[in-house]
Design an enzyme around this catalytic site. Sequence first.
Site, PDB file in Angstrom:
ATOM      1  N   HIS A   1       0.843  -1.201   0.000  1.00 20.05           N
ATOM      2  CA  HIS A   1       0.000   0.000   0.000  1.00 20.05           C
ATOM      3  C   HIS A   1       0.882   1.257   0.000  1.00 20.05           C
ATOM      4  O   HIS A   1       0.702   2.146  -0.839  1.00 20.05           O
ATOM      5  CB  HIS A   1      -0.914  -0.039   1.222  1.00 20.05           C
ATOM      6  CG  HIS A   1      -1.723   1.202   1.452  1.00 20.05           C
ATOM      7  ND1 HIS A   1      -3.076   1.272   1.207  1.00 20.05           N
ATOM      8  CD2 HIS A   1      -1.377   2.433   1.915  1.00 20.05           C
ATOM      9  CE1 HIS A   1      -3.512   2.482   1.493  1.00 20.05           C
ATOM     10  NE2 HIS A   1      -2.502   3.210   1.939  1.00 20.05           N
ATOM     11  N   GLU A   2       1.841   1.315   0.912  1.00 20.63           N
ATOM     12  CA  GLU A   2       2.699   2.507   0.998  1.00 20.63           C
ATOM     13  C   GLU A   2       3.552   2.635  -0.266  1.00 20.63           C
ATOM     14  O   GLU A   2       3.734   3.726  -0.793  1.00 20.63           O
ATOM     15  CB  GLU A   2       3.600   2.442   2.241  1.00 20.63           C
ATOM     16  CG  GLU A   2       2.859   2.357   3.579  1.00 20.63           C
ATOM     17  CD  GLU A   2       1.757   3.386   3.759  1.00 20.63           C
ATOM     18  OE1 GLU A   2       1.817   4.462   3.125  1.00 20.63           O
ATOM     19  OE2 GLU A   2       0.800   3.126   4.509  1.00 20.63           O
TER      20      GLU A   2
ATOM     21  N   HIS B   1       1.637   4.138  -3.052  1.00 27.45           N
ATOM     22  CA  HIS B   1       1.391   5.583  -2.928  1.00 27.45           C
ATOM     23  C   HIS B   1       2.360   6.392  -3.806  1.00 27.45           C
ATOM     24  O   HIS B   1       2.020   7.486  -4.248  1.00 27.45           O
ATOM     25  CB  HIS B   1       1.527   6.030  -1.474  1.00 27.45           C
ATOM     26  CG  HIS B   1       0.213   5.982  -0.728  1.00 27.45           C
ATOM     27  ND1 HIS B   1      -0.963   6.467  -1.270  1.00 27.45           N
ATOM     28  CD2 HIS B   1      -0.097   5.531   0.516  1.00 27.45           C
ATOM     29  CE1 HIS B   1      -1.943   6.300  -0.381  1.00 27.45           C
ATOM     30  NE2 HIS B   1      -1.447   5.718   0.697  1.00 27.45           N
TER      31      HIS B   1
ATOM     32  N   GLU C   1      -5.952   6.494  -1.895  1.00 27.47           N
ATOM     33  CA  GLU C   1      -5.910   5.370  -0.958  1.00 27.47           C
ATOM     34  C   GLU C   1      -6.444   4.089  -1.599  1.00 27.47           C
ATOM     35  O   GLU C   1      -5.944   2.998  -1.323  1.00 27.47           O
ATOM     36  CB  GLU C   1      -6.708   5.702   0.304  1.00 27.47           C
ATOM     37  CG  GLU C   1      -6.113   6.843   1.107  1.00 27.47           C
ATOM     38  CD  GLU C   1      -4.700   6.554   1.611  1.00 27.47           C
ATOM     39  OE1 GLU C   1      -4.357   5.374   1.771  1.00 27.47           O
ATOM     40  OE2 GLU C   1      -3.953   7.519   1.820  1.00 27.47           O
TER      41      GLU C   1
ATOM     42  N   ASP D   1      -4.543   0.612  -1.936  1.00 27.23           N
ATOM     43  CA  ASP D   1      -5.088  -0.661  -1.435  1.00 27.23           C
ATOM     44  C   ASP D   1      -5.088  -1.730  -2.523  1.00 27.23           C
ATOM     45  O   ASP D   1      -4.650  -2.869  -2.294  1.00 27.23           O
ATOM     46  CB  ASP D   1      -6.549  -0.473  -0.974  1.00 27.23           C
ATOM     47  CG  ASP D   1      -6.637   0.114   0.430  1.00 27.23           C
ATOM     48  OD1 ASP D   1      -5.618   0.125   1.144  1.00 27.23           O
ATOM     49  OD2 ASP D   1      -7.741   0.558   0.814  1.00 27.23           O
TER      50      ASP D   1
ATOM     51  N   HIS E   1      -9.353   7.896   3.440  1.00 31.86           N
ATOM     52  CA  HIS E   1      -9.528   6.468   3.154  1.00 31.86           C
ATOM     53  C   HIS E   1     -11.008   6.164   2.955  1.00 31.86           C
ATOM     54  O   HIS E   1     -11.861   6.825   3.535  1.00 31.86           O
ATOM     55  CB  HIS E   1      -9.027   5.622   4.324  1.00 31.86           C
ATOM     56  CG  HIS E   1      -7.578   5.809   4.627  1.00 31.86           C
ATOM     57  ND1 HIS E   1      -7.132   6.658   5.603  1.00 31.86           N
ATOM     58  CD2 HIS E   1      -6.474   5.263   4.064  1.00 31.86           C
ATOM     59  CE1 HIS E   1      -5.801   6.619   5.633  1.00 31.86           C
ATOM     60  NE2 HIS E   1      -5.379   5.789   4.712  1.00 31.86           N
TER      61      HIS E   1
ATOM     62  N   ARG F   1     -12.851  -0.836   1.968  1.00 29.36           N
ATOM     63  CA  ARG F   1     -11.438  -1.060   1.645  1.00 29.36           C
ATOM     64  C   ARG F   1     -11.237  -2.552   1.401  1.00 29.36           C
ATOM     65  O   ARG F   1     -10.409  -2.954   0.585  1.00 29.36           O
ATOM     66  CB  ARG F   1     -10.532  -0.602   2.790  1.00 29.36           C
ATOM     67  CG  ARG F   1     -10.513   0.898   2.948  1.00 29.36           C
ATOM     68  CD  ARG F   1      -9.508   1.337   3.986  1.00 29.36           C
ATOM     69  NE  ARG F   1      -8.133   1.185   3.508  1.00 29.36           N
ATOM     70  CZ  ARG F   1      -7.079   1.610   4.191  1.00 29.36           C
ATOM     71  NH1 ARG F   1      -7.242   2.179   5.374  1.00 29.36           N
ATOM     72  NH2 ARG F   1      -5.861   1.461   3.706  1.00 29.36           N
TER      73      ARG F   1
END
Length: 751
Positions: free
Chosen positions: A582-583, A586, A644, A648, A712, A718
């Site tokens: 996920h990070e 980004h 976000e 995800d 988010h 999510r």
Amino acid sequence: MEGEATGNSVPGTKRTASKAIRIALGVFISVTVVLGIVLFLVSQGLINLYPKQQYCLTSECIESAASILSKVNQSVDPCENFFRFACDGWTSNNPIPEDSSNYGVYPWLRQNVDLKLKALLEKPISKRRDSEAVQKAKILYSSCMNENKIEKADAKPLLSILKHSPFRWPVLESNIGPEGQWSERKFSMLQTLATFRGQYSNSVFIRLYVSPDDKSSNKHILKLDQATLCLSAREDYLDNTTEAKSYRDAFLQFMVDIAVLLGANASRAESDMKSVLKLEIKIAEIMIPHENRSSETMYNKMNISALSTMIPQFDWLGYIKRVIDTKLYPQLKDIGPSENVIVRVPQYFKDLFRILGNERKKTIANYLVWRMVYSRLFNLSRRFQYRWLEFSRVIEGTTSLPPQWDKCVNFVEGALPYAIGRMFVDVHFQEDKREMMAELTEGIRWAFIDMLEKENDWMDSGTKRKAKEKAKAVLAKVGYPEFIMNDTYINEDIKTMKFSENDYFGNVLQTRKYLAQSDFYWLRKEVPKTEWFTSPTTVNAFYSASTNQIRFPAGELQKPFFWGTEYPRSLSYGAIGVIVGHEFTHGFDNNGRKYDKNGNLDPWWSTDSEENFKEKSKCMINQYNSYYWKRAGLNVKGKRTLAENIADNGGLREAFRAYRKWIEEKRQGVEEALLPGIPFTHNQLFFLSYAHVRCNSFRPESAREQIYTGVHSPPHFRVIGAMSNFEEFRKAFNCPVNSTMNRGAESCRLW
Ligand SMILES: [Zn+2]
């Protein structure tokens, strides 16, 4: 029993009998030999008797099986609502506490860290063992726990601020004594704003701070932005829904009552605070909503003199010079009209000073000092906090105050993050976690690049090459910043603060002053690209565009996110693995993609690839827009949450691919041993582990706030959103084409 020979029922000759005995003996010997060989091979680990039915019965496997079992609800169809299937067991056993507006696995882990910190902070001070910084942290904590003293002080510490310029409060009139009486002639908005920012670290109307220059990310620069309001959602000031109106009514009554508690006359408070609310509504109207705040439109670099020409109603240079304490930073005395600043919201500032120009000074003063009162309310005696609780009942749905220890732990943690971080990691962080984090990071990096090369059909090769370069340059920071291990450095950093166990309010003000000035330290200094400054106890993870770093503080690296190497890898890949992905992703979301591998806002995309990205994003915006959240009575905001959602969806794919590669390479394709007592394959466990990170329930007030202010999507979506787009999920759970969890050809995908 058919066909079995028994001596009595089947007659036979001696000859045939002896032949039968010889055959039987032969069979017996061969079977014994074969069995012996098999047993030998099994004992040597050379063959596996039941490769598809192996169970892991170590204490770690039993523990993780129990953890999974306690969260799921197997009566829900995983193909219809995977979130409920994965989380219903947990949420029904973990109701939202009275002092919380929502509760879930993340808040549970946060609470768990708070309890660990409580235990550490409550240990008596040891002059021999504790560093100066740790001693300060313990004194700060005990001053906050000293409720007798806090009760005795009551409103006095705040009133003493309100007696003097620049925080005299018009609404109090002469009820605070003649010296505290506000005078229009002596009031200076600039002075009040600058003191509030420079001494108390509170930003009203204007947010001034230091951060890397987006287009020259080695350098720090001053930035000017809009500030926050009292209510968290801008819509609460603007909408005419029943909820929004009730929030505004409750807010007004709250301001009035607090003013009265501090000595104001009730009817005067009523009329003054009405004007204050009206002013704040006007500010809400001109604020730039999140969806319109893009990196390019906010990059307006100019010098202070140009800013003063653009918006001449305010003395920008005078303000900035008053905020920065040049006794602390003598090198910043040279700030003048040629100093560069990035003005992130020019239109907002133009509108702001138009509004303020037409407003009565008294209302502006009432508003600014109200913000001071509101910001320090939580440091006063109980009666002020109980009045806040009444307000919180309306806007958050909470019915009790958090325990004092929890409030104090959070205060000390926020004020002295590195001292607290050091205390935490010394006891609760195991260095060997770095090894698996490196495995996960490299797995994610490989998966991202592998999919880019093999599956991405919408990006041209030149742009792909640059994307690959950026992916290779992503730097992972794990656990804690190295400098917290240096006692001298930490002690020196906070040496100006001297706390007393008997003066909680005074201690708070010292921490505010320290915080207010801390970011100016960086102006004129290079951005340290390989360092990080995240509090180690943070239960969260981050991506930084200006340094191209992914960050995982120690607080995040715990069960049920991070499981050690003795536990099934499927659980770690599904939880912390997806978080790493996920990070990582980004860096390639609708905002992060604009920054290059060096952290500069510098377009590296071809026009075609950029168009394709935008087109594909639309699919995801529409998908999430279509989710209606009953708890909030609102739809998810697809555009607001796009970055976000991209992270995800990408993170899930990358982590799954990395997991399968790990199985192929480290286990030669042999699946991990099954967990006892639960009927799940490890691919299924991977997805369950992802969902378990997100188990959370909300009060309606909190659900509404999440939709309006959250970046988010709500946890429920999510899980459903990313999984229903992923073909490996539907394979793992055999989800038929028309089920909710299988979007089939409708699936959206960026990375
Ligand atoms: Zn994120």
